[in-house]
Write a protein that holds these residues in place. Structure first.
Motif, PDB file in Angstrom:
ATOM      1  N   UNK A 130       0.777  -1.248   0.000  1.00 23.58           N
ATOM      2  CA  UNK A 130       0.000   0.000   0.000  1.00 23.58           C
ATOM      3  C   UNK A 130       0.804   1.291   0.000  1.00 23.58           C
ATOM      4  N   UNK A 131       2.091   1.242   0.346  1.00 24.01           N
ATOM      5  CA  UNK A 131       2.843   2.508   0.344  1.00 24.01           C
ATOM      6  C   UNK A 131       4.326   2.285   0.044  1.00 24.01           C
ATOM      7  N   UNK A 132       5.006   3.383  -0.240  1.00 23.30           N
ATOM      8  CA  UNK A 132       6.414   3.344  -0.637  1.00 23.30           C
ATOM      9  C   UNK A 132       7.304   2.694   0.415  1.00 23.30           C
ATOM     10  N   UNK A 133       7.072   3.062   1.672  1.00 24.13           N
ATOM     11  CA  UNK A 133       7.936   2.548   2.728  1.00 24.13           C
ATOM     12  C   UNK A 133       7.872   1.029   2.832  1.00 24.13           C
ATOM     13  N   UNK A 134       6.661   0.484   2.815  1.00 24.41           N
ATOM     14  CA  UNK A 134       6.510  -0.966   2.931  1.00 24.41           C
ATOM     15  C   UNK A 134       7.134  -1.698   1.745  1.00 24.41           C
ATOM     16  N   UNK A 135       6.984  -1.138   0.552  1.00 24.34           N
ATOM     17  CA  UNK A 135       7.555  -1.771  -0.641  1.00 24.34           C
ATOM     18  C   UNK A 135       9.071  -1.842  -0.542  1.00 24.34           C
ATOM     19  N   UNK A 136       9.687  -0.742  -0.120  1.00 22.23           N
ATOM     20  CA  UNK A 136      11.154  -0.725   0.017  1.00 22.23           C
ATOM     21  C   UNK A 136      11.615  -1.556   1.206  1.00 22.23           C
ATOM     22  N   UNK A 137      10.944  -1.370   2.335  1.00 20.77           N
ATOM     23  CA  UNK A 137      11.355  -2.089   3.549  1.00 20.77           C
ATOM     24  C   UNK A 137      11.309  -3.596   3.360  1.00 20.77           C
ATOM     25  N   UNK A 138      10.187  -4.086   2.807  1.00 21.32           N
ATOM     26  CA  UNK A 138      10.020  -5.531   2.665  1.00 21.32           C
ATOM     27  C   UNK A 138      10.975  -6.122   1.634  1.00 21.32           C
ATOM     28  N   UNK A 139      11.253  -5.358   0.560  1.00 20.19           N
ATOM     29  CA  UNK A 139      12.209  -5.830  -0.444  1.00 20.19           C
ATOM     30  C   UNK A 139      13.615  -5.892   0.144  1.00 20.19           C
ATOM     31  N   UNK A 140      13.970  -4.880   0.929  1.00 15.34           N
ATOM     32  CA  UNK A 140      15.292  -4.861   1.549  1.00 15.34           C
ATOM     33  C   UNK A 140      15.436  -5.856   2.676  1.00 15.34           C
ATOM     34  N   UNK A 165      20.983  -5.550  -3.403  1.00 15.86           N
ATOM     35  CA  UNK A 165      22.357  -5.881  -3.791  1.00 15.86           C
ATOM     36  C   UNK A 165      23.220  -5.867  -2.537  1.00 15.86           C
ATOM     37  N   UNK A 166      23.664  -7.028  -2.118  1.00 19.88           N
ATOM     38  CA  UNK A 166      24.436  -7.160  -0.884  1.00 19.88           C
ATOM     39  C   UNK A 166      25.783  -6.434  -0.974  1.00 19.88           C
ATOM     40  N   UNK A 167      26.274  -6.234  -2.187  1.00 19.59           N
ATOM     41  CA  UNK A 167      27.558  -5.547  -2.374  1.00 19.59           C
ATOM     42  C   UNK A 167      27.421  -4.026  -2.382  1.00 19.59           C
ATOM     43  N   UNK A 168      26.183  -3.550  -2.378  1.00 18.86           N
ATOM     44  CA  UNK A 168      25.929  -2.113  -2.370  1.00 18.86           C
ATOM     45  C   UNK A 168      25.498  -1.690  -0.969  1.00 18.86           C
ATOM     46  N   UNK A 169      25.983  -0.540  -0.508  1.00 17.61           N
ATOM     47  CA  UNK A 169      25.575  -0.074   0.814  1.00 17.61           C
ATOM     48  C   UNK A 169      25.309   1.428   0.798  1.00 17.61           C
ATOM     49  N   UNK A 170      24.100   1.783   1.133  1.00 16.56           N
ATOM     50  CA  UNK A 170      23.713   3.182   1.252  1.00 16.56           C
ATOM     51  C   UNK A 170      23.922   3.609   2.709  1.00 16.56           C
ATOM     52  N   UNK A 171      25.011   4.300   2.948  1.00 20.89           N
ATOM     53  CA  UNK A 171      25.369   4.673   4.323  1.00 20.89           C
ATOM     54  C   UNK A 171      24.427   5.721   4.908  1.00 20.89           C
ATOM     55  N   UNK A 172      23.648   6.360   4.059  1.00 21.46           N
ATOM     56  CA  UNK A 172      22.724   7.392   4.535  1.00 21.46           C
ATOM     57  C   UNK A 172      21.361   6.834   4.944  1.00 21.46           C
ATOM     58  N   UNK A 173      21.129   5.560   4.660  1.00 18.00           N
ATOM     59  CA  UNK A 173      19.838   4.943   4.994  1.00 18.00           C
ATOM     60  C   UNK A 173      19.659   4.863   6.501  1.00 18.00           C
ATOM     61  N   UNK A 174      18.535   5.329   6.984  1.00 16.99           N
ATOM     62  CA  UNK A 174      18.276   5.343   8.425  1.00 16.99           C
ATOM     63  C   UNK A 174      17.832   3.978   8.938  1.00 16.99           C
TER      64      UNK A 174
END
Length: 242
Positions: A130-140, A165-174
């Motif tokens: 239903x929303x952007x956060x859930x789509x990203x959170x659940x995929x990650x 992608x386990x080889x990619x890391x977004x250090x700014x992600x909360x």
């Protein structure tokens, strides 16, 4: 009226007993899957893909082993082992039924075995939420399990798409569950084995594809299997949204 209710509950109980028997089959395989090495899980996925490719009708035949693999993969990667009731829900979802689970009963984890099994055909499966956060959170979050099993997971939100992608890391992600989501194109997201996304984006992408001037502009592939999270909200409350 009482007879109708009695029949309804009798039918429901029969379905529950049937699902319990299937879960017993999965449980019997737990010792066998526990002895596998981490690198064996991707190999098992490859074997299942090859076996199912020869005869798609055998998909249900491989349900117990595939669900046992997913349960162990979740235990090793997330330290979360599916409860029997979660596997029952996953079987129901695979069969195209509605599984009612309350908040906190692990709906996110329950969807994973059904997504994995149907993704083995290589036709792409969707998790509609239903929303952007859930789509990203659940995929990650669940992407860690799918990656362990050798499958690719993507997320589609408003104007953006991501690949786990386990080889990619977004250090700014909360949120730690968002750290390994690498930005990709919308078309690449639909090429993933499992694609999480919000209902409106799936709908508008469909409409945009129908207005495309060339095949190269199309982003979606053929539709095969989808699980709808918060089905009442998406199919009823949001019924006017494409």
């Amino acid at each position: 009226m009482l007879n109708f209710l009695k029949k309804l509950f009798d039918y429901n109980q029969k379905q529950i007993e049937r699902l319990k028997k299937k879960v017993e089959e999965i449980n019997k395989l737990e010792d066998k899957v526990r002895v596998l090495k981490d690198e064996d899980f991707k190999k098992e996925t490859k074997k299942l893909k090859e076996a199912i490719a020869e005869d798609e009708k055998k998909l249900d035949q491989y349900l117990p082993w595939s669900y046992a693999l997913v349960r162990e993969a979740a235990r090793r990667t997330l330290n979360q082992r599916h409860f029997d009731v979660q596997l029952m829900a996953a079987i129901a979802l695979h069969e195209g039924k509605i599984a009612e689970q309350k908040t906190g009963e692990g709906k996110t984890l329950s969807a994973v075995p059904a997504l994995y099994l149907n993704a083995l055909l290589g036709r792409g499966v969707h998790l509609v939420t239903v929303n952007d956060y859930l789509a990203r959170r659940d995929a990650g979050w669940m992407g860690k399990v799918f990656d362990f099993l050798g499958l690719k997971t993507a997320a589609i939100i408003s104007d953006k798409s991501f690949l786990y992608d386990l080889n990619y890391k977004n250090t700014e992600a909360s949120d730690w569950r968002l750290q390994h989501l690498r930005p990709i194109t919308r078309k690449e997201a639909y090429q993933a084995d499992i694609t999480y996304g919000i209902n409106s984006e799936f709908g508008f992408d469909y409409l945009r594809d129908n207005m495309a001037q060339s095949v190269e502009e199309l982003v979606q592939r053929d539709f095969y299997f989808a699980i709808i999270d918060e089905a009442d909200s998406i199919l009823i409350d949001e019924a006017r949204t494409p």
